[in-house]
Design a protein around this motif. Sequence first.
Motif, PDB file in Angstrom:
ATOM      1  N   CYS A 138      -8.506   5.120  -6.997  1.00  0.00           N
ATOM      2  CA  CYS A 138      -9.413   6.095  -6.392  1.00  0.00           C
ATOM      3  C   CYS A 138      -9.920   5.692  -5.015  1.00  0.00           C
ATOM      4  N   GLN A 139      -9.742   4.440  -4.631  1.00  0.00           N
ATOM      5  CA  GLN A 139     -10.160   4.069  -3.282  1.00  0.00           C
ATOM      6  C   GLN A 139      -9.224   4.726  -2.256  1.00  0.00           C
ATOM      7  N   SER A 140      -9.736   5.204  -1.147  1.00  0.00           N
ATOM      8  CA  SER A 140     -11.161   5.212  -0.877  1.00  0.00           C
ATOM      9  C   SER A 140     -11.814   6.543  -1.234  1.00  0.00           C
ATOM     10  N   TYR A 198     -15.414   5.990  -6.245  1.00  0.00           N
ATOM     11  CA  TYR A 198     -14.146   5.292  -5.997  1.00  0.00           C
ATOM     12  C   TYR A 198     -13.875   4.172  -7.001  1.00  0.00           C
TER      13      TYR A 198
END
Length: 215
Positions: A138-140, A198
């Motif tokens: 999930c970053q960023s 994130y």
Amino acid sequence: MRLSKVDPSSFANADEVVTTHVSLDWTVDFDRSVIAGSAEISLKITAAQIEEILLDVSDLKISSVKILVPAGSFPVTFDVSNAIENIGSKLTVYLPTPTSGEIKLVVKYETSPKASGLLWLSKEQTSGKKHPFLFSQCQSIHARSLMPCQDTPAVKFTYRATVNHPKELVALMSAIEVEKEKKRGVTCFEQTVPIPAYLLAIVVGDLVSNDLSPM
């Protein structure tokens, strides 16, 4: 198109309302390469009152948005803006009356097979060659491809998740497994430390555990 006052990569009106908790009910569908289900989003309104809630989404297929009240729930009007490259779209939830205090939304939706925060591996792509594999990154700002959210580190929330998955596979998340609700093919998790979107993470596959030390 208006972006957030607190984060240039978000649409969320986090200066007026903040997420405090999210309850996820997900079904992992390897045949279609999607996660389907719902997100119950608890929000605290910090402004005097608001008329709409703005959330970040990316390639989500949203079927309904409801407001939870003590007597049940009722549907509300919403729309999703056209996508901006590398940013995603704005989900606008229109409140029926100016609202203050706290509010809960339930969004029913499914992800896209091309969700930027999910990677689906076929069984042939794994070392065991027997089962498919799913993991997230999930970053960023890719959490918005997994769920509607205020996808900014300026907002932190706790979460709880129920993950329905193939019985022969193991699911893990960036949270503690809730042992008392353990059931084959259904795994529940709870994260009691507030985290930014994130840091939400999921993996489903043919996983095994091994103790590395006595502690």
